[in-house]
Design an enzyme around this catalytic site. Structure first.
Site, PDB file in Angstrom:
ATOM      1  N   HIS A   1       3.180 -13.006  10.808  1.00  0.00           N
ATOM      2  CA  HIS A   1       2.552 -11.780  11.094  1.00  0.00           C
ATOM      3  C   HIS A   1       2.691 -10.629   9.869  1.00  0.00           C
ATOM      4  O   HIS A   1       2.018  -9.672   9.652  1.00  0.00           O
ATOM      5  CB  HIS A   1       2.350 -11.143  12.437  1.00  0.00           C
ATOM      6  CG  HIS A   1       1.763 -12.161  13.340  1.00  0.00           C
ATOM      7  ND1 HIS A   1       0.498 -12.681  13.148  1.00  0.00           N
ATOM      8  CD2 HIS A   1       2.241 -12.668  14.532  1.00  0.00           C
ATOM      9  CE1 HIS A   1       0.285 -13.527  14.095  1.00  0.00           C
ATOM     10  NE2 HIS A   1       1.169 -13.359  15.009  1.00  0.00           N
TER      11      HIS A   1
ATOM     12  N   ASP B   1       0.575 -22.595  14.141  1.00  0.00           N
ATOM     13  CA  ASP B   1       0.763 -21.657  15.184  1.00  0.00           C
ATOM     14  C   ASP B   1      -0.488 -21.009  15.631  1.00  0.00           C
ATOM     15  O   ASP B   1      -1.561 -21.271  15.025  1.00  0.00           O
ATOM     16  CB  ASP B   1       1.579 -20.041  14.461  1.00  0.00           C
ATOM     17  CG  ASP B   1       1.869 -19.450  15.769  1.00  0.00           C
ATOM     18  OD1 ASP B   1       3.127 -19.274  15.933  1.00  0.00           O
ATOM     19  OD2 ASP B   1       1.215 -18.604  16.211  1.00  0.00           O
TER      20      ASP B   1
ATOM     21  N   HIS C   1      -1.739 -18.431  16.647  1.00  0.00           N
ATOM     22  CA  HIS C   1      -2.090 -17.007  16.366  1.00  0.00           C
ATOM     23  C   HIS C   1      -2.530 -17.144  14.609  1.00  0.00           C
ATOM     24  O   HIS C   1      -1.711 -18.045  13.943  1.00  0.00           O
ATOM     25  CB  HIS C   1      -1.071 -15.925  16.418  1.00  0.00           C
ATOM     26  CG  HIS C   1      -0.847 -15.949  17.916  1.00  0.00           C
ATOM     27  ND1 HIS C   1       0.152 -16.211  18.475  1.00  0.00           N
ATOM     28  CD2 HIS C   1      -1.572 -15.168  18.857  1.00  0.00           C
ATOM     29  CE1 HIS C   1       0.417 -16.085  19.696  1.00  0.00           C
ATOM     30  NE2 HIS C   1      -0.844 -15.527  20.078  1.00  0.00           N
TER      31      HIS C   1
ATOM     32  N   ASP D   1       3.049 -22.544  19.976  1.00  0.00           N
ATOM     33  CA  ASP D   1       2.271 -21.750  20.977  1.00  0.00           C
ATOM     34  C   ASP D   1       0.857 -22.372  21.438  1.00  0.00           C
ATOM     35  O   ASP D   1       0.406 -21.884  22.264  1.00  0.00           O
ATOM     36  CB  ASP D   1       2.472 -20.215  21.030  1.00  0.00           C
ATOM     37  CG  ASP D   1       2.272 -19.874  19.378  1.00  0.00           C
ATOM     38  OD1 ASP D   1       1.595 -20.906  18.641  1.00  0.00           O
ATOM     39  OD2 ASP D   1       2.005 -18.769  19.091  1.00  0.00           O
TER      40      ASP D   1
HETATM   41 ZN    ZN Z   1       1.955 -17.365  17.680  1.00  0.00          ZN
HETATM   42 ZN    ZN Z   2      -2.033 -20.672  12.554  1.00  0.00          ZN
END
Ligand code: ZN
Ligand code: ZN
Ligand code: ZN
Length: 446
Positions: free
Chosen positions: A264, A300, A302, A391
Site C-alpha cells: 500500500h 494479497d 487487498h 489474507d
Molecule cells: Zn492485504
Molecule cells: Zn492484490
C-alpha cells in the site's frame, strides 16, 4: 473489560466496509448508524438470533445506553490504516490468539477461525521451535554459516531477521492488532517444523536499505517507534538483496519472510500498515542488477495501490493484481479492471477485481490460466516478484476468502515457469496464524 465488536471509519467519506471482518458478531452489526456517530443498531438476524440468546433479551442498544465507555485516547486521528477497532460498549469477551477477532465469553471456539479459546498456539508442537522460544539470536550465526556452505542454485534463499519482530503497530488497548510479530514467528516455526528452514533453504544476511535505494519512493519521516523504522528498513533491504541474489544466478528463487508489509506504500504516502514498498524496492534492485523486465503478481486480498501508483507509467514493470474490490467498497478501493496504467505504461497494469468475498482456489487458478499466465508469458519477464499476502486464505479474519495451501502452491508453481524459475515471493498481509503458516510453507516447498 471493554469490547470491540465492530469496525468503523472515523472519516465517513472513507469506505465503510473496508476489511470488515467475517466474525458474525461484527458483520451483522449495521455500521451505517455508527458512522454517523450514533449508537450501534442491530440487524434482524442478530437481534433475533444468537445475540438475543446469549444476552437474555438485552440488545446492543442497551449496552450503548448503559455501558458506553469509549476511550478515544487510544486513537491517533492522523493514522491511516486499513484496520480500526471501535469500543462503544462493554461485554465479556475474549480475543482469538490465532486471528485476533473478539468472541463472546460463553463460546469456546472462535467464530471466525475455530481456534479454541484456551489454546496456547505457540505451545503447540507445530509452533514449538527455536523461533517460538526466542533463541533465534544464538542460532542465527550458525544458520548463516551453514547456509553459505550449503547454498546451491536449487535451494530457496530466505530473508528473515528477528529485529522485524520488534515492530508493533500503535497499540490499541481494546484489541490486539492483526499485523503483529507472531505472524513471522508462526511462519518461521512452521517452516522449521516442516524441516525446510533451517535445512533445505539458506538464510541470507540481513541489512538495512540505503536511502538512495528507495529513490523516489516514499520516505517515511515519522514511524510508530524506532523499532518500526528499523524493521521496515531491514524488510526492504532483505527484499533488495534477494532480488540481486536471484538475478546473479546464485540461487533461483527466494522467500522474504518480512514485515511490515509494503504494497500500500506508494510514492506519496505510507498507508494500511505499510512503510516501504518492498516489492517495488525489489523490482528496482532487480533492474539495477540487470533485469530489463520485471513482473509483479500481487495475490494479497487487498489491491496494491502503492505498487500500482509507482509503476503505472512504467512499461518495464508489469503489475498484475487479484483482489477483492466490490466496486470500490473494499479497502483500499482502487484496482478496478479499467485501471490499466497511464501514458507509456498503458497496458502494463492488470487488475483482476473480485466482486464478492468467499473467492477460492478454482477462481484464482482460472484467473491464472485465463489472464495472468497468457499476459505474463507474452511479457516474458526476467524475474517474477510475488506480493504474497495470505489474507485471501481460508480462515483469514480480514479477507474472508477461501484459498487453500494447495491453491497457493499451484499458483506458485504456475508462476515459476514464467521467468525461467527466477521467482521472489515477498510476504504482504495475512492475519490467521494457522492459515498463513500452512500457506507460506506450501509456497516455499513448491
Ligand atoms: Zn492485504
Ligand atoms: Zn492484490
Ligand atoms: Zn480466531
Amino acid at each position: 473489560m471493554s469490547a470491540t465488536l465492530c469496525y468503523h471509519r472515523k472519516n465517513p467519506e472513507k469506505k465503510v466496509s473496508d476489511d470488515a471482518p467475517c466474525n458474525p458478531l461484527i458483520s451483522e452489526v449495521d455500521m451505517s448508524n455508527e458512522i454517523d456517530g450514533g449508537c450501534l443498531s442491530v440487524s434482524g438476524t442478530m437481534e433475533s438470533g444468537r445475540y438475543k440468546k446469549l444476552q437474555k433479551g438485552s440488545t446492543i442498544q442497551d449496552y450503548c445506553d448503559n455501558e458506553n465507555n469509549v476511550d478515544d485516547d487510544d486513537y491517533d486521528e492522523d493514522e491511516d490504516s486499513d484496520w480500526e477497532p471501535i469500543n462503544h460498549f462493554s461485554l465479556k469477551k475474549w480475543f482469538c490468539c490465532n486471528c485476533t477477532m473478539p468472541n463472546f465469553e460463553d463460546v469456546c471456539r472462535c467464530d471466525v477461525c475455530g481456534e479454541h479459546k484456551e489454546f496456547d498456539i505457540f505451545g503447540h508442537e507445530l509452533f514449538k521451535s527455536t523461533f517460538g522460544d526466542g533463541t533465534w539470536n544464538s542460532l542465527k550465526d550458525e544458520v548463516l554459516q551453514r547456509s553459505q556452505a550449503s547454498a546451491s542454485k536449487s535451494c530457496t534463499a530466505i530473508g528473515f531477521d528477528d529485529r522485524m519482530l520488534l515492530h508493533t503497530e500503535v497499540v490499541m488497548r481494546s484489541h490486539p492488532h492483526p499485523e503483529r510479530p507472531d505472524r513471522l514467528k508462526a511462519i518461521a516455526a512452521s517452516l522449521a517444523a516442516a524441516g525446510i528452514f533451517p535445512g533445505r533453504c539458506s538464510l541470507i544476511p540481513a541489512r538495512e536499505i540505503y536511502p538512495d535505494e528507495l529513490g523516489k519512493l516514499f520516505h517515511p519521516d515519522t514511524y510508530a517507534n524506532q523499532h518500526s523504522a528499523l524493521a521496515a528498513r531491514i524488510a526492504a533491504g532483505l527484499c533488495a538483496d534477494l532480488a540481486i541474489i536471484i538475478m546473479s544466478g546464485k540461487t533461483s528463487n527466494g522467500f522474504a519472510l518480512v514485515r511490515p508489509p509494503g504494497h500500500h506504500a506508494g510514492t506519496r504516502q505510507a498507508m494500511g500498515f505499510c512503510l516501504h514498498n518492498n516489492a517495488a524496492v525489489a523490482a528496482f534492485a532487480a533492474q539495477a542488477a540487470g533485469a530489463k523486465k520485471v513482473l509483479i503478481v500481487d495475490w494479497d486480498v487487498h489491491h496494491g495501490n502503492g505498487t500500482q501508483e509507482i509503476f503505472e507509467g512504467n512499461r518495464t514493470v508489469l503489475y498484475i493484481s487479484l483482489h477483492r474490490h466490490e466496486h470500490g467498497k473494499f479497502y483500499p478501493g482502487t484496482g478496478a479492471a479499467v485501471e490499466v496504467g497511464v501514458m507509456d505504461g498503458q497496458g502494463y497494469t492488470v487488475n483482476i477485481p473480485w466482486s464478492q468475498s468467499g473467492i477460492g482456489d478454482n477462481d484464482y487458478i482460472f484467473a491464472f490460466q485465463q489472464i495472468v499466465l497468457p499476459i505474463a508469458s507474452e511479457f516474458a519477464p526476467d524475474i517474477t516478484i510475488v506480493s504474497a499476502g495470505f489474507d485471501a486464505a481460508r480462515g483469514d479474519p480480514l479477507g474472508c476468502c477461501d484459498v487453500t495451501p494447495a491453491g497457493y502452491a499451484q499458483m506458485t508453481h504456475m508462476l515459476s515457469s514464467v521467468s525461467g524459475g527466477k521467482l521472489l515471493v515477498i510476504l504482504e498481509g495475512g492475519y490467521n496464524l494457522r492459515s498463513i503458516s500452512s500457506s507460506a510453507t506450501s509456497v516455499v516447498k513448491e
